[in-house]
Design an enzyme around this catalytic site. Structure first.
Site, mmCIF file in Angstrom:
data_model
loop_
_atom_site.group_PDB
_atom_site.id
_atom_site.type_symbol
_atom_site.label_atom_id
_atom_site.label_comp_id
_atom_site.label_asym_id
_atom_site.label_seq_id
_atom_site.Cartn_x
_atom_site.Cartn_y
_atom_site.Cartn_z
ATOM 1 N N GLU A 212 -29.177 -3.703 18.199
ATOM 2 C CA GLU A 212 -29.957 -2.802 19.054
ATOM 3 C C GLU A 212 -31.371 -2.566 18.541
ATOM 4 O O GLU A 212 -32.285 -2.292 19.321
ATOM 5 C CB GLU A 212 -29.241 -1.462 19.224
ATOM 6 C CG GLU A 212 -27.970 -1.523 20.053
ATOM 7 C CD GLU A 212 -26.733 -1.838 19.230
ATOM 8 O OE1 GLU A 212 -26.882 -2.250 18.052
ATOM 9 O OE2 GLU A 212 -25.618 -1.674 19.746
ATOM 10 N N MET B 39 -46.539 -8.283 -0.288
ATOM 11 C CA MET B 39 -47.380 -7.092 -0.390
ATOM 12 C C MET B 39 -46.872 -6.167 -1.494
ATOM 13 O O MET B 39 -47.659 -5.567 -2.231
ATOM 14 C CB MET B 39 -47.434 -6.367 0.955
ATOM 15 C CG MET B 39 -48.478 -5.278 1.019
ATOM 16 S SD MET B 39 -50.150 -5.888 0.678
ATOM 17 C CE MET B 39 -50.770 -6.170 2.332
ATOM 18 N N LYS C 108 -20.521 9.554 29.266
ATOM 19 C CA LYS C 108 -19.700 8.598 30.009
ATOM 20 C C LYS C 108 -19.238 9.157 31.355
ATOM 21 O O LYS C 108 -19.206 8.429 32.348
ATOM 22 C CB LYS C 108 -18.488 8.196 29.162
ATOM 23 C CG LYS C 108 -17.575 7.240 29.907
ATOM 24 C CD LYS C 108 -16.836 6.295 29.016
ATOM 25 C CE LYS C 108 -16.107 5.276 29.903
ATOM 26 N NZ LYS C 108 -15.584 4.154 29.167
ATOM 27 N N PHE D 204 -14.938 9.513 18.948
ATOM 28 C CA PHE D 204 -15.227 8.136 18.556
ATOM 29 C C PHE D 204 -16.604 7.717 19.102
ATOM 30 O O PHE D 204 -16.895 7.884 20.272
ATOM 31 C CB PHE D 204 -14.141 7.197 19.105
ATOM 32 C CG PHE D 204 -14.420 5.750 18.802
ATOM 33 C CD1 PHE D 204 -14.446 5.284 17.489
ATOM 34 C CD2 PHE D 204 -14.698 4.851 19.823
ATOM 35 C CE1 PHE D 204 -14.720 3.956 17.204
ATOM 36 C CE2 PHE D 204 -14.983 3.519 19.550
ATOM 37 C CZ PHE D 204 -14.992 3.073 18.239
ATOM 38 N N GLN D 205 -17.427 7.178 18.240
ATOM 39 C CA GLN D 205 -18.787 6.746 18.563
ATOM 40 C C GLN D 205 -19.643 7.873 19.129
ATOM 41 O O GLN D 205 -20.468 7.655 20.008
ATOM 42 C CB GLN D 205 -18.780 5.519 19.497
ATOM 43 C CG GLN D 205 -18.178 4.299 18.791
ATOM 44 C CD GLN D 205 -18.496 2.972 19.466
ATOM 45 O OE1 GLN D 205 -18.594 2.901 20.688
ATOM 46 N NE2 GLN D 205 -18.659 1.924 18.670
#
Lengths: 165, 574
Positions: free
Chosen positions: B53, B482, B165, B115-116
């Site tokens: 993502e 760097m 949801k 969950f999640q």
């Protein structure tokens, strides 16, 4: 320098956390914070007391204003204003001498005794933050403080002008 | 006939269509399956399935930077949403318009550690312009319209929209109606400059003896490159661009004096230090520009134009602040100059340009070309020649980013895509992919290094799936260049964790993903390798260039010094 900011913002879930988050994210102080509804149900008003010089305060005002939820923000300390903070304090008041002394202090400062326990008094005072400090100092001379809570300052500008939606 | 009704997921899709969205970058998961089901039904919006993502956010970001449109990300709740955080912060720091739609567990489970479940609105609060918790499907069109409006107006930025949801429940159907008006009473983004401030600004510009125009990313975001160029030419002023502003004034324009700041040119930083008037346009006096603010341009009157008042007098106090959107303020300035009848002091200006040209003659970007080892600067210069300076260049973060900024003069705005504010390694490849989707017929090149490219290398797979023929040019110095440069200069060469001791074979890696890999080790092979890469237009090419690992980026400001206190080469001060 102590400042009192009045913020008018959308009364929506999360809008308070955006203000508080902004202050911590940008390392600004919050000495006290009071929040409540207004006569317009869609708007909340937050009063924050903070510390800072002119430059810091200018950034704070701009950053708060930039939040999408914020309608208006003003620095009350820039103008003539009235302010009050509510203090509730529970003190030891076991013997007659202490009870009389505490009652006298409450009278002098214009407070009230709201509750009595077996050995304690619960007191109230609504006043400027400065006066609350002096009330507490005086009380400490007479007795011991068991518990206290302060609401944080709230304020209004003097005169007919209003901070409104 | 009954009116068509839509469930929550379909409302999202319909609203996005109305908002002109062509691409969504995302990754499915439990909480957004109903939305993915709605996407399956239609052909107007293409969903680009990423491999992580974070890359979705950078792709949307690159797409937004190249097109000026809002980039759209779709992620599931919990880890999907938290993986977006770096990309949201990247967009926030560079003021990129982006809308991130995140799933959430059903409303009745919020707060239960389901969950999640992650409070993504809370997680992202310090790095968004605004966010919305959607709680009813009927709100979806309005919230998305507001999200797009906020993301793309004023100082642009990312907006997160959280959709639980149950809001996407396919069984619940609603009418679809896009709001006609998304005015928000607490948000008034676009402003004209105050006439009094415009007058003061013009007065300062016309009486200046040593004027510098310092322009930033705001010019690109507001699409005012033409007006900037007109102003530069009207005043015949030297103009420097920030890292974010490169291309706003063409890098080939005679009045362009290079990038300023930490790795800016001698002439740009010197001109700033000696200026009597600095006109800052859509720039924010970032610490990578100013160096020590106490020593910053002590003699200059600073005129600062910005759409965001918080940018003005944040680090450097402006003498003449102008709050306003550049697409309004620049025309205001131009017309006020035209009407003033006043002309600039040509004599003083000639002296000023003579001085600037003396700084230019020091050729601060010169370097010794390598005989046995390829110099990274050479790679960029050759790439510039091979692309005629026309390619979209995305970069990652590190030495290669600075070399690209210094040695590829960008001709037009939106051509240079880099994470300037947050400095996000792993940005370059997905950003280049977003650019390529927007402009299939143009070259989209990612300039990267062996460190950065590995931070989102999994997207090589996405490139294959969508046939994104980007070009990856890796300045491979077998180290975090760097970091190592700073360790050389500030930590007595103690190279703590700056080596990459187990690099993959990038050619085989590219090939394993179905792409073309080319490796170059010697300067003599470079031209042919670049030519070969340029000849392949239908496949992704990964050019792994082994460059001199000892090369440092110069010029470089000296820590805690003034804007023009710089190292020109190893051990040589300006």
């Amino acid at each position: 320098m102590r400042r009192i900011l009045s913020i008018l913002l959308e009364n929506e879930p999360g809008s308070l956390s955006r203000i508080v988050g902004l202050f911590s994210q940008r390392a600004y102080n919050i000495d006290s914070l009071a929040v409540g509804t207004t006569d317009d149900a869609s708007l909340s008003r937050i009063t924050i007391t903070t510390q800072g010089g002119d430059r810091v305060l200018e950034q704070i005002l701009k950053q708060v204003n930039k939040l999408v939820d914020v309608l208006k923000v003003i620095d009350l300390t820039e103008q003539s204003h009235i302010e009050r903070e509510l203090l509730l304090v529970k003190v030891i008041a076991q013997d007659e001498k202490t009870r009389a002394a505490v009652t006298r202090v409450v009278d002098v400062f214009g407070g009230a005794i709201l509750d009595m326990g077996r050995i304690s008094y619960s007191l109230q005072l609504a006043a400027s933050t400065e006066k609350l400090e002096s009330f507490l100092d005086t009380l400490r001379h007479e007795t011991d403080i068991i518990e206290m809570v302060r609401s944080g300052a709230i304020g209004l500008g003097r005169g007919d002008k209003a901070l409104k939606g | 006939m009954s009116k068509q009704q839509y469930n929550g997921g379909e409302l999202v899709v319909e609203a996005l269509k109305e908002l002109g969205v062509n691409y969504i970058f995302g990754y499915p998961g439990g909480s957004v399956l109903d939305l993915y089901d709605a996407l399956f039904e239609q052909n107007d919006i293409e969903h680009i399935l990423v491999r992580h993502e974070q890359a979705a956010t950078h792709m949307a970001d690159g797409y937004a930077r190249a097109t000026g449109k809002v980039g759209v990300v779709l992620a599931t709740s919990g880890p999907g949403a938290t993986n977006c955080v770096t990309g949201i912060a990247t967009a926030y720091m560079d003021s990129i318009p982006m809308v991130v739609i995140s799933g959430q567990v059903p409303t009745h489970l919020i707060g239960d550690d389901a969950f999640q479940e992650t409070d993504i609105v809370g997680c992202s609060r310090p790095i968004v312009k605004h966010s919305f918790n959607c709680r009813r499907a009927e709100e979806i069109p309005t919230l998305l319209a507001k999200a797009f409006y906020i993301a793309s107006s004023g100082r642009p930025g990312p907006v997160v929209v959280e959709l639980p949801k149950d809001v996407l429940n396919p069984a619940a159907k609603f009418d679809f109606k896009m709001p006609q008006d998304v005015a928000i009473r607490t948000y008034n983004p676009s402003k004209k400059g105050h006439p009094k401030q415009i007058k003061k600004a013009v007065e300062a510009l016309l009486t200046a003896q040593k004027l510098v125009i310092y322009s930033g990313g705001g010019v690109i975001l507001s699409n005012t490159s033409e007006q900037l160029t007109e102003l530069v030419e009207t005043l015949n002023a030297p103009c420097t661009n920030t890292l974010m502003g490169l291309g706003a004034l063409s890098g080939e324009h005679p009045n362009f004096i290079g990038m300023l700041g930490m790795h800016g040119t001698l002439e740009a930083n010197k001109a700033m230090a000696h200026a009597d008037v600095i006109l800052a346009l859509g720039a924010r006096f970032d610490d990578r520009v100013t160096n020590n603010v106490q020593k910053f341009c002590p003699n200059a009157t600073i005129v600062h134009v910005d759409v965001d008042p918080t940018s003005i007098s944040k680090t450097i106090s402006a003498h003449i602040p102008v709050v306003g959107s550049l697409d309004m303020v620049l025309p205001q300035l131009l017309s006020a100059i035209a009407k003033s009848g006043q002309s600039i002091d040509r004599h003083a200006q000639e002296d000023w340009w003579r001085q600037i040209n003396r700084w230019r003659e020091q050729k601060c970007l010169s370097y010794s070309p390598g005989e046995e080892k390829i110099k990274p600067q050479t790679v960029i210069e050759k790439l510039y020649q091979a692309t005629n300076g026309d390619a979209y260049i995305s970069s990652d973060v590190g030495q290669h980013q600075m070399f690209a900024a210094q040695y590829y003069p960008f001709k037009k705005p939106r051509q240079w895509i880099n994470s300037g504010g947050l400095g996000t390694m792993g940005f370059g490849l997905p950003a280049a992919m977003g650019v390529k989707l927007a402009f299939r017929d143009q070259e989209s090149i990612c300039i990267t290094g062996d460190g950065s490219i590995q931070m989102n290398i999994q997207e090589l797979s996405t490139c294959l799936q969508y046939n994104l023929a980007v070009k990856i040019v890796s300045l491979n110095n077998r180290s975090l260049g760097m970091v190592r440069q700073w360790q050389d200069m500030l930590y007595s060469g103690r190279h703590s964790s700056s080596y990459m001791e187990s690099l993959p074979d990038f050619v085989k890696l590219a090939e394993s993903y179905g792409h073309v890999g080319i490796r170059v080790d010697h300067p003599d092979e470079l031209d042919a390798a670049i030519a070969k890469m340029m000849s392949i237009t239908d496949r992704l090419v990964f050019l792994d260039v082994r460059v001199d690992e000892l090369e440092h980026v110069y010029p470089m400001q000296i820590k805690l010094g003034a804007v023009d206190d710089m190292w020109l080469k190893k051990g040589v001060k300006a």
